[in-house]
Enzyme design. Structure first.
Site, mmCIF file in Angstrom:
data_model
loop_
_atom_site.group_PDB
_atom_site.id
_atom_site.type_symbol
_atom_site.label_atom_id
_atom_site.label_comp_id
_atom_site.label_asym_id
_atom_site.label_seq_id
_atom_site.Cartn_x
_atom_site.Cartn_y
_atom_site.Cartn_z
ATOM 1 N N HIS A 1 30.271 37.841 50.985
ATOM 2 C CA HIS A 1 30.882 38.788 50.046
ATOM 3 C C HIS A 1 32.039 39.575 50.664
ATOM 4 C CE1 HIS A 1 28.182 38.225 46.636
ATOM 5 N NE2 HIS A 1 27.237 38.012 47.536
ATOM 6 N N GLU B 1 36.251 38.830 39.298
ATOM 7 C CA GLU B 1 37.408 38.037 39.737
ATOM 8 C C GLU B 1 38.424 37.846 38.622
ATOM 9 O OE1 GLU B 1 34.030 35.080 38.747
ATOM 10 O OE2 GLU B 1 34.229 37.107 39.545
ATOM 11 N N ARG C 1 54.490 30.930 38.255
ATOM 12 C CA ARG C 1 54.844 31.399 39.601
ATOM 13 C C ARG C 1 53.648 32.063 40.275
ATOM 14 N NH1 ARG C 1 60.655 33.843 37.659
ATOM 15 N NH2 ARG C 1 61.860 31.918 37.860
#
Length: 310
Positions: free
Chosen positions: A178, A208, A228
């Site tokens: 983690h 996330e 990008r």
């Protein structure tokens, strides 16, 4: 403390939000007249349907004879009124620490020195930003997005929303632990910050997942910007944190969904949902890719080509 010493502290008037999306933000009263209300042109904009467009104002009045300054709060005939310390007012002089209620919002009138102002700014930053990445929190992002949607609607300007999710992130935690997972999220936050323009906004939604909105951007431009970000993360080596072992790196990818205002929707919450739907389409189609909520028209594809050549 003597009055002279207090004056030496360079006390300046400010309004501090005690409730709402801008909680703890000190707003300096730098003009002789400051308008409070729901209008886009208000100096202190309060986005609440119970607040009139021109709700109240604060006038700064300097008395040359006594060398003192007064701050006068005036209600502008608002629909629901203005309260000061719990009582409805029409015109009243403000004192340090007074609490002003407008709609559902409460603001405090404060005379702040530089230490006070910096303290309030830091408190707001802790409340409004994610402590791991420094990006906006999801709550602050929604607040900024609602304001941008109102501004874009009034000025007939486009913008786009990106929803982003790290692919197979559980594998990172399971393989490297983690600490490495947290470091990866921090470094991806930095990648996103580097790739969005000044004036755009990016947030960590938790776990996330990340989000951003791109100002004055049509769907083709947003897809180029998202690509990008995706390419930068795919090519980057991320830090592995091992105790008592040589440093290593690992790689991750990210999937991104894009929705545009006003072509997809003019409702900011619906835009988030559309971008999220496009994100999960990217996941279903194999991850590590950018998907728009809808297929681009030929005209949009042609406008995208010059941006891809840059």
């Amino acid at each position: 403390m003597s009055k002279a010493k207090r004056q030496d502290r360079d006390l300046r008037p400010a309004l501090v939000f005690l409730t709402g999306d801008l909680i703890a933000v000190p707003i300096p009263l730098e003009r002789e007249e400051v308008l409070l209300g729901r209008a886009l042109a208000a100096d202190v904009r309060i986005n609440d349907t119970q607040v009139s467009r021109r709700h109240a104002k604060i006038n700064t009045i300097f008395n040359a004879e006594s060398q003192t300054t007064e701050y006068i709060l005036m209600d502008l005939g608002s629909r629901n009124g203005t309260s000061l310390n719990g009582e409805k007012i029409v015109r009243e002089a403000l004192q340090n620490g007074d609490k002003i209620a407008i709609g559902e919002y409460i603001l405090r009138f404060d005379l702040l020195d530089e230490i006070d102002r910096e303290y309030q700014r830091q408190i707001h930053r802790l409340i409004s930003h994610d402590d791991l990445t420094g990006l906006l929190s999801s709550r602050s992002f929604f607040s900024e997005l609602r304001r941008e949607a109102a501004r874009a609607k009034a000025e007939n300007r486009p913008f786009c929303v990106l929803m982003m999710d790290i692919d197979n992130f559980k594998r990172v935690n399971d393989t490297y632990g983690h600490l490495t997972g947290s470091k990866t999220i921090e470094e991806i936050g930095a990648c996103i910050t580097e790739r969005v323009r000044s004036g755009d906004a990016a947030a960590r939604f938790g776990g996330e997942e990340f989000a951003a909105f791109l100002l004055d951007a049509e769907i083709g431009q947003a897809i180029v910007a998202a690509e990008r970000i995706r390419a930068e993360i795919e090519s980057r080596e991320f830090t592995v944190i091992w105790h008592n072992r040589p440093s290593e790196t690992h790689r991750v990818t990210i999937s991104i969904g894009v929705a545009s205002f006003p072509d997809d929707s003019s409702d900011p919450i619906e835009l988030i949902e559309m971008a999220d739907s496009a994100l999960y389409r990217a996941k279903r189609e194999g991850r590590n890719r950018v998907c728009a909520y809808r297929d681009l028209t030929r005209e949009e594809l042609e406008r995208q080509l010059p941006a891809r050549r840059q």
